[in-house]
Design a protein around this motif. Structure first.
Motif, mmCIF file in Angstrom:
data_model
loop_
_atom_site.group_PDB
_atom_site.id
_atom_site.type_symbol
_atom_site.label_atom_id
_atom_site.label_comp_id
_atom_site.label_asym_id
_atom_site.label_seq_id
_atom_site.Cartn_x
_atom_site.Cartn_y
_atom_site.Cartn_z
ATOM 1 N N THR A 132 -20.112 14.030 -76.589
ATOM 2 C CA THR A 132 -19.305 14.367 -77.768
ATOM 3 C C THR A 132 -20.152 14.732 -78.994
ATOM 4 O O THR A 132 -20.075 15.856 -79.478
ATOM 5 C CB THR A 132 -18.315 13.227 -78.080
ATOM 6 O OG1 THR A 132 -17.512 12.977 -76.926
ATOM 7 C CG2 THR A 132 -17.399 13.577 -79.240
ATOM 8 N N TYR A 189 -19.513 10.447 -86.050
ATOM 9 C CA TYR A 189 -18.519 11.386 -85.530
ATOM 10 C C TYR A 189 -18.077 12.395 -86.578
ATOM 11 O O TYR A 189 -17.892 13.576 -86.281
ATOM 12 C CB TYR A 189 -17.306 10.603 -85.012
ATOM 13 C CG TYR A 189 -16.231 11.477 -84.409
ATOM 14 C CD1 TYR A 189 -16.400 12.031 -83.142
ATOM 15 C CD2 TYR A 189 -15.050 11.735 -85.093
ATOM 16 C CE1 TYR A 189 -15.420 12.837 -82.579
ATOM 17 C CE2 TYR A 189 -14.059 12.528 -84.530
ATOM 18 C CZ TYR A 189 -14.249 13.080 -83.285
ATOM 19 O OH TYR A 189 -13.273 13.873 -82.739
ATOM 20 N N LEU A 241 -21.402 18.381 -79.657
ATOM 21 C CA LEU A 241 -21.403 18.779 -78.241
ATOM 22 C C LEU A 241 -19.994 19.221 -77.847
ATOM 23 O O LEU A 241 -19.048 19.025 -78.613
ATOM 24 C CB LEU A 241 -21.857 17.590 -77.387
ATOM 25 C CG LEU A 241 -23.245 17.038 -77.720
ATOM 26 C CD1 LEU A 241 -23.456 15.686 -77.043
ATOM 27 C CD2 LEU A 241 -24.326 18.012 -77.295
ATOM 28 N N GLY A 254 -17.667 18.027 -75.957
ATOM 29 C CA GLY A 254 -16.601 17.029 -75.950
ATOM 30 C C GLY A 254 -16.286 16.542 -74.549
ATOM 31 O O GLY A 254 -17.081 16.692 -73.619
ATOM 32 N N ALA A 255 -15.086 15.974 -74.405
ATOM 33 C CA ALA A 255 -14.764 15.191 -73.213
ATOM 34 C C ALA A 255 -14.456 16.028 -71.982
ATOM 35 O O ALA A 255 -14.886 15.700 -70.879
ATOM 36 C CB ALA A 255 -13.566 14.286 -73.524
ATOM 37 N N PRO A 283 -13.566 11.747 -69.051
ATOM 38 C CA PRO A 283 -13.115 10.347 -69.174
ATOM 39 C C PRO A 283 -12.249 9.897 -68.004
ATOM 40 O O PRO A 283 -12.398 8.773 -67.510
ATOM 41 C CB PRO A 283 -12.316 10.339 -70.485
ATOM 42 C CG PRO A 283 -12.849 11.485 -71.264
ATOM 43 C CD PRO A 283 -13.215 12.535 -70.244
ATOM 44 N N GLU A 284 -11.351 10.790 -67.567
ATOM 45 C CA GLU A 284 -10.447 10.402 -66.480
ATOM 46 C C GLU A 284 -11.107 10.550 -65.114
ATOM 47 O O GLU A 284 -10.759 9.830 -64.176
ATOM 48 C CB GLU A 284 -9.139 11.189 -66.573
ATOM 49 C CG GLU A 284 -8.229 10.702 -67.715
ATOM 50 C CD GLU A 284 -8.684 11.107 -69.109
ATOM 51 O OE1 GLU A 284 -9.298 12.182 -69.236
ATOM 52 O OE2 GLU A 284 -8.459 10.339 -70.074
ATOM 53 N N ASP A 337 -24.428 7.370 -78.926
ATOM 54 C CA ASP A 337 -23.881 7.756 -80.228
ATOM 55 C C ASP A 337 -22.351 7.835 -80.178
ATOM 56 O O ASP A 337 -21.686 7.783 -81.214
ATOM 57 C CB ASP A 337 -24.462 9.104 -80.671
ATOM 58 C CG ASP A 337 -25.945 8.995 -81.006
ATOM 59 O OD1 ASP A 337 -26.410 7.865 -81.266
ATOM 60 O OD2 ASP A 337 -26.649 10.025 -80.989
ATOM 61 N N PHE A 338 -21.801 7.975 -78.965
ATOM 62 C CA PHE A 338 -20.338 8.059 -78.800
ATOM 63 C C PHE A 338 -20.044 7.764 -77.329
ATOM 64 O O PHE A 338 -20.727 8.270 -76.452
ATOM 65 C CB PHE A 338 -19.856 9.478 -79.152
ATOM 66 C CG PHE A 338 -18.353 9.626 -79.269
ATOM 67 C CD1 PHE A 338 -17.731 9.551 -80.500
ATOM 68 C CD2 PHE A 338 -17.564 9.840 -78.139
ATOM 69 C CE1 PHE A 338 -16.344 9.691 -80.616
ATOM 70 C CE2 PHE A 338 -16.183 9.987 -78.248
ATOM 71 C CZ PHE A 338 -15.577 9.915 -79.492
ATOM 72 N N VAL A 339 -19.046 6.927 -77.079
ATOM 73 C CA VAL A 339 -18.660 6.672 -75.688
ATOM 74 C C VAL A 339 -17.552 7.659 -75.312
ATOM 75 O O VAL A 339 -16.412 7.529 -75.741
ATOM 76 C CB VAL A 339 -18.161 5.226 -75.465
ATOM 77 C CG1 VAL A 339 -17.769 5.018 -73.995
ATOM 78 C CG2 VAL A 339 -19.233 4.224 -75.884
ATOM 79 N N THR A 340 -17.923 8.676 -74.525
ATOM 80 C CA THR A 340 -16.937 9.658 -74.075
ATOM 81 C C THR A 340 -16.306 9.219 -72.761
ATOM 82 O O THR A 340 -15.105 9.381 -72.553
ATOM 83 C CB THR A 340 -17.602 11.035 -73.876
ATOM 84 O OG1 THR A 340 -18.443 11.332 -74.983
ATOM 85 C CG2 THR A 340 -16.553 12.125 -73.704
ATOM 86 N N SER A 341 -17.131 8.697 -71.860
ATOM 87 C CA SER A 341 -16.659 8.305 -70.524
ATOM 88 C C SER A 341 -17.260 6.950 -70.185
ATOM 89 O O SER A 341 -18.433 6.703 -70.451
ATOM 90 C CB SER A 341 -17.099 9.330 -69.483
ATOM 91 O OG SER A 341 -16.615 10.604 -69.816
ATOM 92 N N VAL A 342 -16.444 6.103 -69.578
ATOM 93 C CA VAL A 342 -16.869 4.724 -69.343
ATOM 94 C C VAL A 342 -17.436 4.548 -67.942
ATOM 95 O O VAL A 342 -16.843 4.979 -66.949
ATOM 96 C CB VAL A 342 -15.672 3.767 -69.555
ATOM 97 C CG1 VAL A 342 -16.075 2.323 -69.249
ATOM 98 C CG2 VAL A 342 -15.170 3.871 -70.985
#
Lengths: 268, 273
Positions: A125, A131, A138, A140-141, A145-146, A170-175
């Protein structure tokens, strides 16, 4: 991503780069007859390599809605006409996410990113500055994520260096495994998460208890110190450290033929 | 009931300053000519929606048409970044750009809710990510049957939905085939809709996987051959991959972009008729 790390390793007669090793390793991890949710770039290259070598019945699913695409050349985008022309079925974008990905019908999801942390969480991201005022914005998602949540398992493929393998995203886009341990289960994510991380240095796998990514296999010509130096956290190393089999002549020649079908380099 | 229009007339009639506008297309059938017409008519303060804003959105943003972008993946597919998009977000050039950011699954479901006349959609998504912290249109909802917590996303109902399709017949019924993305949902979710088509035919012949939008579901149809270039129209022309590569060079530099904007769009002939 940045330019490739050219290891230029040689085994027998075969010269290959670290990137080629990474792509071959990713291809090998895809079982024949399974379904794979593929993004453009290295994942698509690896999936198409697998389909031309050990996994002729690998089902390639692209998020544009093409189920079972069988391209005879590498697509430049996830929605190239060749994917629709060769697919078993072309479905709408809501359908690909709601009916096919969400219920866990897809065995393997393939992800990359700009940053990964020690628990396999991914950022695609923003880099730096926060943010609202990022240093680098970047794409983005997208579907990530899914894919990360719902595929039965996830493979992460990324070049390993201290800018990409970081202590804190720096950002959690996908876990991946969240904050480690059983955090993923507590979040209610249904798929197993990132079971393998393939890099240009080797292979990392999550510790069964802490889920911290641990170096389990080294690439040809790479040593532990190099892998540690390319990691932004204190990298754990498995007690029994394995090594990757170099690409076979067949894998290399098929990979190079495939790459020759696309004029352009891989996207980020 | 859909009415056949020239592209410039249709855009003038349907798209106003400050509108929420979705020009959808998932790699295939991107309504590029309609986007260029919006630039040419110097629309301002638009909220632009698109799952995959790519080159034509970079152009709309660089031309200063948008004050907000609702999206899930912004890039030049197969090439890299969108430089006008990045310049707007990172340096507010030419105007500040607010963003509302989702995942693909979330955006797709927002259109589905919009098309369904529902206030929101439910999905398994976003769990554990940082997206809900920054995006007000992502919340959670408890399943009334099991108590499970799920993601909820608000419906997306654009003022104008614009898509490109292969064919329309003379009555204004539309058919598209190949990768059809989220275009049907976009038209049905939007208050007004414009479909540009490659050609008008006497009769629509059913195609495998074809999506038909009946004339009474579409506000206006405009025949614009080549209207999806540089993306592709299955059965008509291929994707112009070189254009996407070249856009990277043009869009990196504000002056080069401005030149492109002046010569290729603003001073160019009106849209093809």
């Amino acid at each position: 991503m940045t330019a490739s790390v050219s290891a230029g390793t040689s085994t027998g007669d075969a010269e290959f780069t670290a990137d080629e090793m990474m792509t071959v390793a990713a291809a090998r991890s895809l079982g024949d007859g399974t379904a794979c949710f593929v993004g453009i770039g290295l994942p698509s290259t690896a999936a198409n390599l697998a389909r031309r070598t050990h996994a002729p019945d690998l089902v390639l699913i692209y998020e544009s809605g093409t189920l079972g695409a069988k391209p005879d050349q590498l697509p430049l985008s996830i929605g190239d006409g060749i994917l629709a022309d060769t697919a078993d079925s072309v479905v709408s974008v809501p359908e690909i996410f709601n009916y096919w990905l969400q219920p866990g019908r897809v065995e393997t999801g393939f992800l990359g990113g700009a940053q990964v942390d020690k628990y396999g969480n991914i950022n695609t991201t923003v880099i730096g500055g926060g943010y609202e005022d990022p240093k680098v914005r970047l794409p983005g998602a997208g579907g990530a994520p899914e894919i990360a949540a719902s595929c039965q398992q996830v493979l992460i493929v990324m070049r390993q260096n201290t800018r990409s393998f970081v202590e804190t995203l720096d950002f959690v886009t996908s876990v991946g495994y969240g904050s480690g341990g059983d955090d993923r289960e507590r979040l209610g994510l249904r798929g197993a998460g990132p079971v393998t991380v393939i890099t240009d240095m080797g292979v990392l796998e999550p510790d069964p208890d802490t889920r911290e990514l641990t170096l389990t296999r080294l690439g040809p010509g790479v040593d532990v110190e190099q892998a540690r130096a390319a990691t932004g956290w204190d990298l754990r190393v498995a007690d029994e450290l394995g090594s990757q089999h170099p690409p076979t002549e067949t894998e290399l020649s098929v990979l190079r033929e495939l790459k020759a079908t696309i004029e352009n380099g891989e996207s980020t | 009931m859909s009415r056949t229009r020239q592209l410039d007339e249709a855009v003038a009639e349907l798209v106003g300053d400050g509108d929420v506008v979705a020009l959808e297309g998932f790699t295939h059938l991107i309504p590029v000519a309609a986007g260029h017409e919006i630039i040419r008519q110097r629309r301002r303060d638009l909220t632009l929606c698109r799952m995959t804003p790519d080159v034509v959105y970079d152009q709309l943003i660089g031309a200063g048409c948008a004050s907000k972008l609702v999206f899930s993946w912004g890039g030049n597919p197969g090439v890299g970044s969108l430089h006008r998009f990045r310049d707007a977000i990172q340096r507010s050039w030419p105007v500040p750009l607010e963003i509302e950011e989702h995942s693909h699954a979330g955006m797709a479901n927002r259109y589905v809710a919009g098309a369904s006349g529902l206030p929101f959609a439910v999905l398994r998504g976003y769990t554990g990510t940082d997206l809900p912290k920054h995006t007000d249109s992502i919340k959670t909802v408890s399943c009334p049957f099991t108590g499970e917590e799920l993601a909820a996303v608000s419906a997306l109902n654009p003022d104008v939905g614009i898509i490109h399709a292969q064919q329309a017949d003379k009555q204004g019924n539309v058919q598209m085939w190949g990768i059809t993305g989220v275009q049907k949902e976009t038209v049905l979710a939007a208050k007004r809709s414009l479909v540009t088509v490659e050609e008008t035919v006497d009769e629509l012949v059913p195609r495998p996987g074809g999506v038909v939008l009946p004339k009474w579901a579409v506000t206006a149809v405009a025949e614009v051959p080549g209207g999806a270039r540089p993306s592709y129209a299955q059965g008509y022309y291929e994707r112009d991959n070189d254009y996407y590569q070249q856009w990277d060079l043009i869009s990196r530099d504000r002056e080069k972009f401005q030149q492109w904007l002046d010569t290729e769009i603003l001073d160019a002939e009106r849209s093809p008729r």
